[in-house]
Design an enzyme around this catalytic site. Structure first.
Site, PDB file in Angstrom:
ATOM      1  N   GLY A 108       0.836  -1.201   0.000  1.00 39.21           N
ATOM      2  CA  GLY A 108       0.000   0.000   0.000  1.00 39.21           C
ATOM      3  C   GLY A 108       0.869   1.248   0.000  1.00 39.21           C
TER       4      GLY A 108
ATOM      5  CG  HIS B 247       4.312  25.092 -23.924  1.00 41.38           C
ATOM      6  ND1 HIS B 247       4.303  23.720 -24.001  1.00 41.38           N
ATOM      7  CD2 HIS B 247       5.380  25.520 -24.640  1.00 41.38           C
ATOM      8  CE1 HIS B 247       5.323  23.328 -24.753  1.00 41.38           C
ATOM      9  NE2 HIS B 247       6.001  24.396 -25.164  1.00 41.38           N
TER      10      HIS B 247
END
Ligand SMILES: Cc1cc2nc3c(=O)[nH]c(=O)nc-3n(C[C@H](O)[C@H](O)[C@H](O)COP(=O)(O)OP(=O)(O)OC[C@H]3O[C@@H](n4cnc5c(N)ncnc54)[C@H](O)[C@@H]3O)c2cc1C
Length: 466
Positions: free
Chosen positions: A183, A445
């Protein structure tokens, strides 16, 4: 006897946030904590120290594996483990003392000691010196958290067979760390020690790691961590753990039921956590506990006794700091008669491995089980300019949108900075955005977040860069 509008038992992210919100709303508030430092599991032995070690080990791993390619030549990179642990301790101390500052700032009275109910409106506080004092509170919020779980046949000696708590303060880097449980906690701490040079074997009973998350994330994360050298044994059942002074032997039934043995110097048992209610004397206040040990609450986090609430790891739901915080705020506001609301579907889940894993909303399995028609849009990180610039090309973003309305129902991402990127999607889903909505929003960007926009475009088959 001191009297309060609200007493909060436990100072973890659930408790201290509840206390601050109560104080902000004008309620006279006390907080009771049995440990000498504030902040609970999260600040002392959970979120913060684990991220401190993840960050340190990440820097080391980068220096060893990536610097040369970036054109940075450094002669000899060495781990100073003692310093790494000392820095982690400093981060914990600073963060925890920040909570003391916040208690003072908000005029919240701190009681150091174990809180236990005398009755529904009186709490005894027994301090380390053996003195007990009693306070009266109109309302009480139980935020006593959780402790590491184990398997019935495993004896945690906390030296060789350890929990996450000890794994955060080892004196040496293990040679071979055997992790029981694939986990979040096992994988994060397994990653830390793998990066620092240990052999790490993860044994998981279920057929896949991070079993509650989307199948794609389990597969991709296992692939990435395997490449980093972690060995996985999924579908394997631990049957015994034995120790000698310097060695641990873990006996396991493999997928065919054949017994095999693992030998290591440390075994980390990370099989989940159990709610912690020891010492609260809940019966004196009529507060009921479920068969799983969780304090029973209704949808307003009210217990079987109407002036007593419970929040965080000690009640049902995801055992996450930010879930506990939201519940702390909600209960404070309910006490003053406001009408707050938590959408549990929109509590994000994160794994701070590298690449990071983050998700919110429904998995594909959940949508199939619910019979909901959905569309899928995926985008690989490697197609991003930003990912290539930083050499973090692993992973992808997957968006699940309703086939009829285009509403985003779930987003599952693995890649660099996924832990921070998931926030964009949580906001979008809170406002019930469609994949078209996100696809039309300008994303700076070059950034990793462009993968979210592209995955949303891909829902409609019009991704630009893949
Ligand atoms: C290694 C590790 C890493 C984790 N990483 C993350 C992560 O990255 N992100 C995330 O969201 N979650 C993470 N978690 C989970 C997170 O720590 C818990 O979900 C969170 O701490 C729960 O908050 P809480 O307020 O319910 O309880 P806790 O933080 O457990 O606090 C409970 C407090 O109550 C006190 N207490 C208990 N009984 C009494 C009593 N009778 N009287 C007085 N005081 C009492 C305890 O001493 C403790 O301080 C991690 C956990 C671990 C172990």
């Amino acid at each position: 006897m001191k009297t309060y509008d609200v007493a909060v038992i436990g100072s973890g992210p659930g408790g201290y946030v509840a206390a601050i919100r109560c104080a902000q709303l004008g309620l006279k508030t006390a907080i009771i904590e049995k440990y000498p430092t504030l902040g609970g599991t999260c600040l002392n032995v959970g979120c913060i120290p684990s991220k401190a070690l993840l960050d340190s080990s990440h820097h080391y791993h980068d220096a060893v594996n990536h610097f040369e390619k970036h054109g940075i030549d450094i002669k000899e990179v060495k781990v100073n483990f003692e310093q790494m642990i000392a820095r982690k301790d400093e981060v914990v101390t600073q963060t925890s003392s920040g909570i003391n500052f916040l208690m003072d700032k908000n005029k919240i009275d701190l009681f150091q000691g174990v809180g236990s109910f005398k009755d529904a409106t009186h709490i005894n506080i027994a301090n380390a010196e053996g003195n007990t004092e009693t306070l009266e509170a109109k309302h009480t919020i139980i935020a006593t958290g959780s402790k590491p779980a184990t398997l019935p046949f495993i004896k945690l000696d906390k030296k060789r067979v350890i929990t996450s708590t000890e794994a955060l303060s080892l004196k040496e880097i293990p040679k071979h760390l055997i992790v029981i449980g694939g986990g979040v906690i096992g994988l994060e701490l397994g990653s830390v020690y793998k990066r620092l040079g240990a052999d790490v074997s993860v044994i998981e009973y279920m057929p896949k790691i991070i079993p509650t998350m989307d199948e794609m994330l389990s597969k991709e994360l296992q692939k990435s961590l395997k490449k980093q050298g972690i060995k996985f044994y999924t579908g394997h059942k631990v049957t015994a753990v034995n120790t000698s002074v310097k060695e641990v032997t873990v006996t396991v039934d493999d997928k065919k039921g054949n017994p095999i043995e693992f030998k290591g110097d440390y075994c980390l048992v990370s099989v989940g956590r159990t709610p912690y209610t020891n010492g609260l004397a809940l019966e004196n206040a009529g507060v009921k506990v479920s068969e799983r040990g969780q304090i029973e609450t209704d949808n307003h986090l009210q217990t079987s006794t109407s002036n007593i609430y419970a929040i965080g790891d000690v009640v049902k739901g995801a055992m996450l700091a930010h879930k506990a915080e939201e519940e702390g705020t909600m209960v404070a506001e309910l006490i003053v008669g406001q009408k707050p609301h938590i959408d549990y579907n929109l509590i994000p889940g994160v794994v701070y491995t590298w690449p990071e894993v983050a998700a919110v909303g429904k998995t594909e399995t959940q949508l199939k089980e619910a019979g909901i028609d959905y569309k899928v849009g995926s985008f690989p990180m490697r197609a991003l300019g930003r990912a290539r610039a930083s050499m973090d090309i692993e992973g992808q973003v997957k968006v699940l949108a309703d086939a009829n309305t285009d509403e985003i129902l779930g987003v599952h991402m693995i890649g660099a900075r996924a832990a921070d990127m998931i926030a964009e999607v949580v906001v979008a889903m809170e406002f019930r955005a469609s994949s078209e909505d996100l696809a039309r929003i300008s994303h700076a960007h070059p950034t990793f977040t462009e993968a979210i926009k592209e995955a949303c475009l891909a829902v409609d088959g019009r991704s630009i860069h893949s």
